[in-house]
Design a protein around this motif. Structure first.
Motif, short mmCIF file in Angstrom:
data_model
loop_
_atom_site.label_atom_id
_atom_site.label_comp_id
_atom_site.label_asym_id
_atom_site.label_seq_id
_atom_site.Cartn_x
_atom_site.Cartn_y
_atom_site.Cartn_z
N ALA A 266 -10.34 -1.43 0.24
CA ALA A 266 -9.74 -2.50 -0.56
C ALA A 266 -9.08 -3.55 0.33
CB ALA A 266 -8.74 -1.93 -1.55
N MET A 267 -8.55 -3.16 1.47
CA MET A 267 -7.95 -4.14 2.38
C MET A 267 -8.97 -5.21 2.76
SD MET A 267 -5.59 -1.73 4.87
CE MET A 267 -5.02 -3.09 5.91
N ASP A 268 -10.18 -4.78 3.11
CA ASP A 268 -11.22 -5.76 3.44
C ASP A 268 -11.55 -6.65 2.25
OD1 ASP A 268 -11.59 -4.97 6.08
OD2 ASP A 268 -13.16 -3.53 5.60
N ALA B 60 -6.32 -3.46 9.78
CA ALA B 60 -5.80 -4.81 9.89
C ALA B 60 -6.22 -5.46 11.21
CB ALA B 60 -4.28 -4.80 9.76
N ARG B 61 -6.26 -4.68 12.26
CA ARG B 61 -6.72 -5.20 13.54
C ARG B 61 -8.15 -5.71 13.42
NH1 ARG B 61 -5.08 -7.60 18.08
NH2 ARG B 61 -6.55 -9.01 17.13
N ASP B 62 -8.96 -5.01 12.61
CA ASP B 62 -10.37 -5.39 12.44
C ASP B 62 -10.54 -6.63 11.57
OD1 ASP B 62 -11.18 -3.28 13.99
OD2 ASP B 62 -11.66 -1.97 12.28
N ASN B 63 -9.74 -6.74 10.48
CA ASN B 63 -10.00 -7.83 9.53
C ASN B 63 -9.04 -9.01 9.67
OD1 ASN B 63 -7.63 -7.12 8.10
ND2 ASN B 63 -8.75 -5.82 6.65
N LEU C 155 0.85 -1.18 0.00
CA LEU C 155 0.00 0.00 0.00
C LEU C 155 0.89 1.24 0.00
CD1 LEU C 155 -2.75 -0.98 2.63
CD2 LEU C 155 -2.85 -1.18 0.13
N GLY C 156 0.95 1.90 -1.14
CA GLY C 156 1.76 3.11 -1.25
C GLY C 156 0.96 4.38 -1.07
N GLY C 157 -0.36 4.23 -0.93
CA GLY C 157 -1.22 5.39 -0.71
C GLY C 157 -2.40 4.99 0.15
N VAL C 158 -2.28 5.21 1.46
CA VAL C 158 -3.35 4.83 2.38
C VAL C 158 -4.39 5.95 2.42
CG1 VAL C 158 -3.93 4.24 4.77
CG2 VAL C 158 -1.79 3.41 3.76
N ASP C 159 -5.61 5.62 1.95
CA ASP C 159 -6.72 6.56 1.99
C ASP C 159 -8.00 5.75 2.16
OD1 ASP C 159 -7.24 5.44 -0.52
OD2 ASP C 159 -6.45 7.17 -1.63
N ASP C 160 -9.15 6.40 2.11
CA ASP C 160 -10.41 5.70 2.34
C ASP C 160 -10.60 4.53 1.36
OD1 ASP C 160 -10.96 7.43 4.39
OD2 ASP C 160 -12.36 8.67 3.24
N ASP C 161 -10.25 4.75 0.10
CA ASP C 161 -10.44 3.70 -0.90
C ASP C 161 -9.54 2.50 -0.65
OD1 ASP C 161 -12.40 5.13 -2.22
OD2 ASP C 161 -11.01 6.03 -3.66
N SER C 162 -8.28 2.75 -0.31
CA SER C 162 -7.37 1.63 -0.09
C SER C 162 -7.71 0.88 1.20
CB SER C 162 -5.91 2.11 -0.08
OG SER C 162 -5.69 3.07 0.91
N ASP D 35 -11.98 -11.66 -0.35
CA ASP D 35 -12.28 -12.19 -1.69
C ASP D 35 -11.07 -12.71 -2.46
OD1 ASP D 35 -14.86 -11.28 -1.16
OD2 ASP D 35 -14.56 -9.39 -2.23
N GLU D 36 -9.87 -12.24 -2.13
CA GLU D 36 -8.70 -12.53 -2.96
C GLU D 36 -7.66 -13.41 -2.28
OE1 GLU D 36 -8.63 -11.66 -6.02
OE2 GLU D 36 -10.19 -10.13 -6.16
N GLY D 37 -7.85 -13.71 -1.00
CA GLY D 37 -6.86 -14.51 -0.29
C GLY D 37 -5.56 -13.78 -0.08
N ILE D 38 -5.62 -12.46 0.03
CA ILE D 38 -4.44 -11.64 0.34
C ILE D 38 -4.64 -11.07 1.74
CG2 ILE D 38 -3.15 -9.55 -0.27
CD1 ILE D 38 -3.77 -10.21 -3.19
N THR D 39 -3.81 -11.53 2.67
CA THR D 39 -4.05 -11.26 4.09
C THR D 39 -2.87 -10.57 4.76
OG1 THR D 39 -3.27 -13.52 4.59
CG2 THR D 39 -5.64 -13.21 4.31
N SER D 40 -2.03 -9.93 3.96
CA SER D 40 -0.88 -9.18 4.50
C SER D 40 -0.63 -7.98 3.61
CB SER D 40 0.36 -10.07 4.58
OG SER D 40 0.49 -10.89 3.44
#
Length: 466
Positions: A137-139, A174-177, A127-134, A144-149
């Motif tokens: 996307a983490m969730d 990350a703490r939430d998901n 994540l090179g740009g942490v904002d509301d959209d990103s 949905d994608e099996g990406i957990t880090s």
């Protein structure tokens, strides 16, 4: 196909014992007392060899754009080289740079890897740009994608850098998901000041890459990341490519306090040094420019890192494989060390280099297997499918010959680079046979696999978190 691997010594995190391994199709179906396997099936003699799970390199950068060029290994060349070295799974980093869309970055990496990999692969997300959209996307990526880090950077302002507020927001998500935050822990703002000051003094040689990234700024950033994770209700935190004693002490203190803090190191920090490699004559040191940088041999970093591996304050050994050729790529920084592409190639050598630690009395056999295979699988949601010789696990198996010898060098390696970071190193052991999901892809130095056979691995959450 049914295959019986007989006569070897199976090594896992709980010990080493003589055992036969029965493989059917892509899976291990039984681990048997010696000589008790079925007759009339194809067999592989592993007498005198260690039978270990295929290596998992949890930190690679195939085709990464960096410094005006691209990492020289593609998913084709890089995963084939990994196979030769006994690594049967890689976890690479999909990239979102500042101003880009997370899902677009992920799609781009799937396009690079799909149909090109020789071994199985998964992705972390930068994540090179942490904002509301990103943050949303983490969730989506976890669910949905099996990406957990997710990897964040305290370095590289203007490219990947996140400020403390952005880091905190990502950690809270990350703490939430349940995801893991991976952190490049160097104080990039302060480093940029030191770099400009060095260049203004005419200090342009590769060694100044290391001098302007002092270990104090790694320790400071490591401490800050740990404190921010505490504020985020003990968000899971994994420090990547830890290179120095004081940063390790910060991790150890957090772990002693019961925190969800983990760390990896890389072979370059266990074997290579500021003076001998980065300080090589002329521009030669550019071959070893990476970040975090190689540390001084006159300090206790290497001794402390090996101790950290024994004590589990360092949980994993990855490579941070990000190769660049010396000619035309590293040479972009002639006259200005800050323009040298950052990265060392080593995906082919990790299993061997860590085995040398066993030979040298620095690691046990069990800890060797843990750090190169079992713990990466557990840390990043691939266990028990990967990382262990056990019924039901994928038949990713390496036969390792402790009586063999491996000489590392550019003439014999399979990575797409014109030099070797470990030129001339002699390893008192050798990868003999490599199986990936039941298929022998390397045997006695010959390649039998194929491009495109590697599969994408959606991952679960870390086994170390409840």
């Amino acid at each position: 196909m049914t295959l019986l691997i007989s006569g070897g010594t199976v090594i896992g995190p709980t010990g080493a014992s003589p055992a036969d391994v029965l493989v059917e199709g892509e899976k291990i179906v039984a681990v048997l007392a010696p000589g008790t396997g079925p007759s009339g099936v194809e067999s592989k003699d592993a007498t005198g060899k260690y039978v270990i799970p295929g290596g998992i390199d949890a930190h690679t950068h195939m085709e990464l754009p960096f410094g005006g060029t691209f990492a020289s290994d593609t998913f084709d060349t890089g995963t084939k080289a990994a196979a030769f070295g006994g690594t049967t799974t890689i976890i690479d980093f999909a990239v979102q740079r500042t101003g880009e869309v997370v899902r677009d970055g992920l799609a781009a990496w799937h396009a690079k890897a799909d149909g090109n990999c020789h071994v199985d692969y998964a992705f972390h997300m930068i994540l090179g740009g942490v904002d509301d959209d990103s943050l949303k996307a983490m969730d989506q990526l976890v669910n949905d994608e099996g990406i957990t880090s997710f990897k964040l950077f305290m370095a590289y302002p203007g490219v990947f850098y996140s400020d403390d507020g952005q880091i905190l927001r990502a950690m809270q998500k990350a703490r939430d998901n349940g995801a893991m935050i991976m952190m490049h822990a160097e104080n990039g703002i302060a480093i940029d000041v030191l770099v400009q000051q060095a260049l203004a003094r005419g200090e342009t040689d590769p060694i100044y890459h290391g001098i302007t990234r002092p270990e104090a700024l790694e320790a400071e950033a490591t401490h800050r990341a740990i404190m921010l994770a505490e504020v985020a209700q003990d968000c899971p935190l994994y420090i990547v490519h830890l290179s120095a004693s004081r940063a390790l002490a910060e991790v150890a203190a957090a772990r002693d306090a019961g925190r969800n803090v983990f760390a990896e190191t890389c072979p370059q920090y266990l074997y290579l040094t500021l003076e001998d490699q980065l300080g090589a004559p002329g521009f030669e040191g550019a071959k070893w420019v990476c970040s975090t940088p190689l540390r001084s041999k006159h300090e206790s970093h290497q001794k402390d890192l090996w101790q950290g591996l024994r004590s589990n304050d360092l949980a994993v050994v990855s490579t941070d494989h990000c190769p660049f050729c010396f000619k035309d790529q590293k040479e972009l920084g002639v006259g200005d060390f800050s323009k040298i592409p950052n990265g060392i190639g080593g995906v082919e050598h990790r299993v061997d280099l860590l085995y040398q630690g066993v030979v040298d009395g620095k690691l046990s056999l069990e800890r060797w297997v843990e750090t190169i295979a079992t713990t990466p699988a557990r840390m990043f949601g691939l266990y028990p499918r990967k990382g262990v010789i056990a019924p039901g696990s994928d038949a990713d198996i390496v036969l390792y010959d402790p009586n063999g010898r491996t000489r590392i060098g550019v003439e014999t390696h399979h990575m797409n680079m014109d030099h070797s970071a470990y030129e001339g190193y002699e390893i008192a052991g050798k990868v003999d046979t490599v199986m990936s999901r039941g298929e022998v892809i390397v045997s006695e130095g010959a390649y039998h696999g194929s491009k495109g056979r590697g599969r994408y691995l959606p991952r679960g959450l870390s086994s170390y978190l409840v």
